[in-house]
Design a protein around this motif. Structure first.
Motif: not given
Length: 358
Positions: A152-163
């Protein structure tokens, strides 16, 4: 054959396992040299270890016996993938031996147990999501549940399930990220951006920039196979390696171009700032995210200058000083002030036109 045997031995080495599981961007080169392995072998080992890793918990004797009985029952009742009974037996012994070279017995039993138990949840919708953010001025590495790696680059975010659901691999991206996705043709990964665009990934290496500073979202394919689904369209556009797809947020249109210098899109992952024939106004926005500063351009016409430059490990003062040799600018650095809560204000930089220079 020798290389494979050497890698098998390393996979069974606990020190090597710890080094790989605690890998950071700065330690990658050290590990490659320490164990005399290739980057491809390191990625393979990391995916293998994360794919087998499960929560630390002590299994009781009953659970272990259950796992072993379950495994043996499956072996006895389902020998259909082999032709001869003798081959079945020798194959099983060989398989267990290879697994035992990597896993300790408790971990092997735990893996078997959780695998068997997880098969009962095929139709469950996993609602638990993780959101990882890269702080301003920094980069972050994420390992997804399937072993895929994301920077992830600066100021970025990623959402994903634990499974991951057995029938889907969905993640949500805001900002910019570099992906190395584990190949799975039957269950492609879907990357949804905050600009209502999707990238369907079948197993590949690519970069997605959704900051949309200039009104475009860029997807650049290094290798593998992805398709682009722009806006609310149901149509998928196949992107070939070495190409970049620019999606116009306002115009809801897609344009594909051949990439001349791939590193201009991916160099940020390795700590390099690359500006290849870019407007100074676009460069300023990238510098703001990279160094977590606010930059004010008092003369908007300065933003029309087109620059080509590469920086590595320079601070913001050094970068702007170098750029001032190419364009007529002067830079002021106002003093930061202390706020009511005791913290200091975000750093501000003012760029003016230098009329003494042409």
């Amino acid at each position: 054959m020798k290389a494979k045997k050497r890698l098998d031995q390393l996979l069974a080495d606990e020190t090597f396992q710890d080094d790989v599981l605690n890998l950071s961007q700065s330690s990658q080169k050290v590990i490659l040299e320490k164990y005399a392995i290739t980057k491809k072998e390191l990625v393979y080992a990391r995916r293998l270890f994360f794919g087998m890793r499960c929560r630390k918990m002590e299994l009781g004797t009953g659970d272990m016996n259950y796992a072993l009985k379950k495994l043996m029952k499956n072996i006895v009742n389902k020998p259909v993938f082999l032709k001869e009974t003798k081959t079945n037996k020798s194959y099983f012994i060989t398989l267990i031996s290879k697994i035992a070279a990597v896993l300790s017995v408790p971990l092997l039993l735990s893996t078997i147990y959780f695998y068997q138990e997880s098969r009962h949840f095929d139709n469950v919708q996993y609602a638990s999501f993780n959101t990882i953010e890269a702080p301003p001025g920094a980069k972050t590495q994420v390992v997804l549940p399937d072993g895929s790696i994301v920077w992830l680059n600066s100021g970025s975010s990623l959402s994903y399930p634990s499974i991951f659901d057995p029938k889907s691999r969905n993640v949500e991206l805001k900002g910019e990220a570099y992906f190395e996705v584990v190949k799975n043709e039957r269950v492609p990964m879907i990357v949804t951006t905050n600009q209502n665009m999707q990238v369907k990934v079948y197993g590949t290496t690519f970069n997605v920039n959704t900051f949309a500073d200039n009104g475009f979202v860029e997807t650049t394919l290094i290798e593998g196979k992805v398709t682009i689904i722009p806006g609310n369209s149901k149509k998928e556009y196949l992107l070939e390696p070495g190409n970049s797809a620019s999606y116009s947020v306002k115009g809801n249109s897609l344009q594909v171009n051949k990439v001349k210098d791939m590193y201009a899109y991916t160099g940020w992952k390795d700590g390099k700032l690359l500006f290849h024939d870019e407007h100074f106004s676009d460069i300023i926005r990238k510098l703001e995210r990279w160094y977590n500063v606010d930059i004010s351009l008092t003369d908007s016409s300065l933003g029309n200058y087109i620059l080509y430059a590469t920086f590595f490990d320079e601070n913001i003062e050094q970068v702007l000083d170098i750029l001032s040799n190419s364009i007529p600018i002067s830079v002021d650095y106002p003093k930061r002030y202390k706020q009511a809560d005791g913290s200091y204000s975000k750093r501000k930089i003012i760029i003016k036109r230098n009329y003494k220079r042409k």
